[in-house]
Enzyme design. Structure first.
Site, PDB file in Angstrom:
ATOM      1  N   GLU A  13      39.206  48.848  44.361  1.00 36.01           N
ATOM      2  CA  GLU A  13      40.091  47.780  44.841  1.00 36.01           C
ATOM      3  C   GLU A  13      40.669  48.153  46.204  1.00 36.01           C
ATOM      4  O   GLU A  13      41.132  49.283  46.387  1.00 36.01           O
ATOM      5  CB  GLU A  13      41.228  47.611  43.827  1.00 36.01           C
ATOM      6  CG  GLU A  13      41.680  46.199  43.639  1.00 36.01           C
ATOM      7  CD  GLU A  13      40.629  45.324  42.949  1.00 36.01           C
ATOM      8  OE1 GLU A  13      40.070  44.445  43.656  1.00 36.01           O
ATOM      9  OE2 GLU A  13      40.373  45.505  41.765  1.00 36.01           O
ATOM     10  N   THR A  73      39.016  48.688  48.752  1.00 31.20           N
ATOM     11  CA  THR A  73      38.114  49.645  49.406  1.00 31.20           C
ATOM     12  C   THR A  73      37.149  48.938  50.364  1.00 31.20           C
ATOM     13  O   THR A  73      36.610  49.577  51.253  1.00 31.20           O
ATOM     14  CB  THR A  73      37.249  50.392  48.366  1.00 31.20           C
ATOM     15  OG1 THR A  73      36.688  49.423  47.481  1.00 31.20           O
ATOM     16  CG2 THR A  73      38.082  51.387  47.563  1.00 31.20           C
ATOM     17  N   ASP A  74      36.974  47.611  50.166  1.00 27.05           N
ATOM     18  CA  ASP A  74      35.879  46.944  50.902  1.00 27.05           C
ATOM     19  C   ASP A  74      36.124  46.905  52.409  1.00 27.05           C
ATOM     20  O   ASP A  74      35.194  47.053  53.182  1.00 27.05           O
ATOM     21  CB  ASP A  74      35.573  45.550  50.337  1.00 27.05           C
ATOM     22  CG  ASP A  74      36.751  44.592  50.407  1.00 27.05           C
ATOM     23  OD1 ASP A  74      37.899  45.067  50.587  1.00 27.05           O
ATOM     24  OD2 ASP A  74      36.532  43.376  50.279  1.00 27.05           O
ATOM     25  N   GLY A 107      40.729  29.494  42.104  1.00 26.47           N
ATOM     26  CA  GLY A 107      41.859  30.208  42.696  1.00 26.47           C
ATOM     27  C   GLY A 107      42.472  31.260  41.798  1.00 26.47           C
ATOM     28  O   GLY A 107      43.594  31.697  42.022  1.00 26.47           O
ATOM     29  N   LEU A 167      38.586  34.894  40.356  1.00 23.70           N
ATOM     30  CA  LEU A 167      37.263  35.129  39.767  1.00 23.70           C
ATOM     31  C   LEU A 167      36.159  34.636  40.691  1.00 23.70           C
ATOM     32  O   LEU A 167      35.006  34.532  40.304  1.00 23.70           O
ATOM     33  CB  LEU A 167      37.156  34.463  38.389  1.00 23.70           C
ATOM     34  CG  LEU A 167      38.131  35.009  37.352  1.00 23.70           C
ATOM     35  CD1 LEU A 167      37.933  34.325  36.002  1.00 23.70           C
ATOM     36  CD2 LEU A 167      37.945  36.514  37.189  1.00 23.70           C
ATOM     37  N   SER A 208      35.547  31.626  42.350  1.00 20.26           N
ATOM     38  CA  SER A 208      34.905  30.323  42.216  1.00 20.26           C
ATOM     39  C   SER A 208      34.351  29.879  43.566  1.00 20.26           C
ATOM     40  O   SER A 208      33.373  29.130  43.632  1.00 20.26           O
ATOM     41  CB  SER A 208      35.893  29.290  41.675  1.00 20.26           C
ATOM     42  OG  SER A 208      36.885  28.999  42.635  1.00 20.26           O
ATOM     43  N   GLU A 233      31.872  31.381  54.415  1.00 28.22           N
ATOM     44  CA  GLU A 233      33.279  31.522  54.008  1.00 28.22           C
ATOM     45  C   GLU A 233      34.140  31.958  55.205  1.00 28.22           C
ATOM     46  O   GLU A 233      35.252  31.477  55.388  1.00 28.22           O
ATOM     47  CB  GLU A 233      33.402  32.498  52.827  1.00 28.22           C
ATOM     48  CG  GLU A 233      34.809  32.580  52.301  1.00 28.22           C
ATOM     49  CD  GLU A 233      34.942  32.596  50.772  1.00 28.22           C
ATOM     50  OE1 GLU A 233      33.965  32.370  50.055  1.00 28.22           O
ATOM     51  OE2 GLU A 233      36.071  32.816  50.317  1.00 28.22           O
ATOM     52  N   ASP A 276      31.869  39.392  46.748  1.00 25.47           N
ATOM     53  CA  ASP A 276      31.861  38.224  45.864  1.00 25.47           C
ATOM     54  C   ASP A 276      30.505  37.528  45.878  1.00 25.47           C
ATOM     55  O   ASP A 276      29.950  37.172  44.846  1.00 25.47           O
ATOM     56  CB  ASP A 276      32.941  37.219  46.289  1.00 25.47           C
ATOM     57  CG  ASP A 276      34.318  37.846  46.313  1.00 25.47           C
ATOM     58  OD1 ASP A 276      34.453  38.997  45.840  1.00 25.47           O
ATOM     59  OD2 ASP A 276      35.258  37.198  46.806  1.00 25.47           O
ATOM     60  N   TYR A 316      48.678  41.683  53.415  1.00 22.84           N
ATOM     61  CA  TYR A 316      47.281  42.132  53.423  1.00 22.84           C
ATOM     62  C   TYR A 316      46.953  42.747  54.782  1.00 22.84           C
ATOM     63  O   TYR A 316      46.405  43.849  54.871  1.00 22.84           O
ATOM     64  CB  TYR A 316      46.387  40.924  53.127  1.00 22.84           C
ATOM     65  CG  TYR A 316      44.918  41.202  53.110  1.00 22.84           C
ATOM     66  CD1 TYR A 316      44.313  41.802  52.007  1.00 22.84           C
ATOM     67  CD2 TYR A 316      44.115  40.847  54.192  1.00 22.84           C
ATOM     68  CE1 TYR A 316      42.951  42.042  51.987  1.00 22.84           C
ATOM     69  CE2 TYR A 316      42.748  41.082  54.177  1.00 22.84           C
ATOM     70  CZ  TYR A 316      42.173  41.676  53.066  1.00 22.84           C
ATOM     71  OH  TYR A 316      40.821  41.916  53.060  1.00 22.84           O
TER      72      TYR A 316
END
Ligand code: ADP
Ligand code: MG
Length: 372
Positions: A15, A17-18, A106, A109, A111, A144, A156, A205
């Site tokens: 988490e 880490t990306d 939202g 997960l 979507s 995206e 994702d 963030y």
């Protein structure tokens, strides 16, 4: 008529880490989005979302730039079409399409990636593009970025397009090397939504990202230019050099360095179905996100506690933080009892309405047979 299914995903470990060039371990889950589409003879698209009861029209021969599109789901669809058209150098086939989804929107997960993946696979088939799944994932990620304005990593879209049934997807976010890792068949994946909306503001963030970058610059001072991202710092180097850093960059970096090592250790633990080690690593990940990265909240902590007391193999917060969902791994034989017990225990601790989703590791997006 064509039908495409595309799964959502949950990240087992790895988490925050990306964006540090690190490792992630998502699983495509058995909650999915479906698109039913009838090809047309022109370049027009009528796209209806049953989930939102909303319809939009797009002309693929004259796609508007993102800023001229209304906010909302049509941006993701237009983005995928635009990126595929740019890549293929031709106009795709128009469709009359309906979207329905068993994925909550939202809720963390993904979507959005499922929606992109479904349309990517649809047009790949319809227009015989024959693109590699990794290429489709990268084009969806671009969609995206450019059309939804979300600067996401590749996790994702890779999970939704490259997942395999019964397996997690180990992804190196720097090299895009991947490995499909079998999950013990008697483990169920439970997503436990705290009911508290995710609230990691963009500013929080961005602050975390900036603190990671500060740590990299400081570490370059002692370790040299070989450190491009926190992914380049080994746990041994971390133990030696992180104490030299200022707070809070020191703790932020300690989370990332530790979390990358935990992903690798988790792979080994999975291979041996080592429940004790899986539990220890998930708990260490949660504690590190709570104490060092400071992105947990009372409800996420309460949910993890409730899941553990209800008998989960392991549990931890997942997603960006300050709300949203936890992930629990649960022995299938105890699943029903776990779900009742975890819900009761969480409700005793928190004022929000929880939701539990029990799922399996599913295959990546695919065409499905339709009966008409
Ligand atoms: P997440 O990806 O975690 O579910 P996001 O905010 O990234 O959350 O994406 C949610 C958005 O994706 C929705 O607001 C909507 O625009 C779009 N979306 C996803 N699934 C659907 C669907 N079935 N119908 C219409 N729009 C959808
Ligand atoms: Mg999303």
């Amino acid at each position: 008529m064509l039908c495409v299914r595309a799964p959502g995903r949950v990240n087992l470990i790895g988490e925050h880490t990306d964006y540090n060039d690190g490792y992630v371990l998502p699983v495509a889950i058995s909650l999915e989005t479906r698109v039913y589409a009838q090809p047309r003879t022109d370049a027009l698209c009528h796209i209806y979302s049953e989930t939102l009861d909303e319809q939009h029209v797009l002309n693929l021969a004259d796609l508007p730039p993102p800023e001229q599109l209304p906010d909302g789901f049509i941006r993701y669809v237009a983005g995928v079409a635009a990126m595929l058209q740019q890549h293929a150098g031709r106009t795709l086939t128009g469709v009359d399409a309906a979207i329905c989804s068993g994925l909550p929107l939202g809720a963390g997960l993904s979507s959005s990636a499922a929606l992109e993946a479904a349309f990517a696979v649809l047009w790949d088939a319809l227009d015989d593009l024959r693109l590699e799944r990794l290429t489709l994932a990268q084009l969806c990620q671009q969609a995206e970025h450019r059309y939804a304005g979300v600067r996401c990593g590749l996790m994702d879209q890779a999970a939704s397009l490259l997942g395999q049934a019964g397996r997690a997807l180990f992804l190196d976010t720097r090299t895009h090397a991947m490995q499909h890792v079998p999950l013990p068949p008697d483990w169920a994946i439970v997503v436990a939504d705290t009911g508290k909306p995710r609230a990691l503001a963009e500013s929080d963030y961005n602050l975390r990202r900036a603190q990671c970058e500060q740590a990299v610059v400081a570490l370059q001072g002692v370790l040299g230019e070989a450190v491009v991202a926190l992914r380049d710092v080994s746990p041994e180097q971390g133990a030696l050099y992180l104490p030299l850093l200022e707070e809070p960059a020191r703790r932020r970096a300690r989370h990332v360095v530790g979390e990358n090592a935990r992903v690798l250790a988790f792979l080994t633990a999975l291979r041996h179905a080592d429940t004790a080690q899986v539990r220890a690593l998930m708990l260490a990940s949660h504690a590190s996100l709570r104490d060092d990265y400071e992105v947990s909240c009372a409800e996420l902590d309460a949910m993890v506690e409730a899941c553990l007391q209800a008998g989960a193999i392991g549990a931890r917060m997942t997603g960006a933080g300050f709300g949203g969902a936890c992930l629990a791994l649960v022995e299938r034989a105890h699943l029903e009892r776990f779900l009742t017990d975890a819900e009761r225990r969480y409700r005793a601790r928190a004022a929000y309405e929880p939701r539990f989703y029990a799922c399996d590791a599913a295959a990546g997006a695919s065409l499905c047979p339709v009966e008409i």
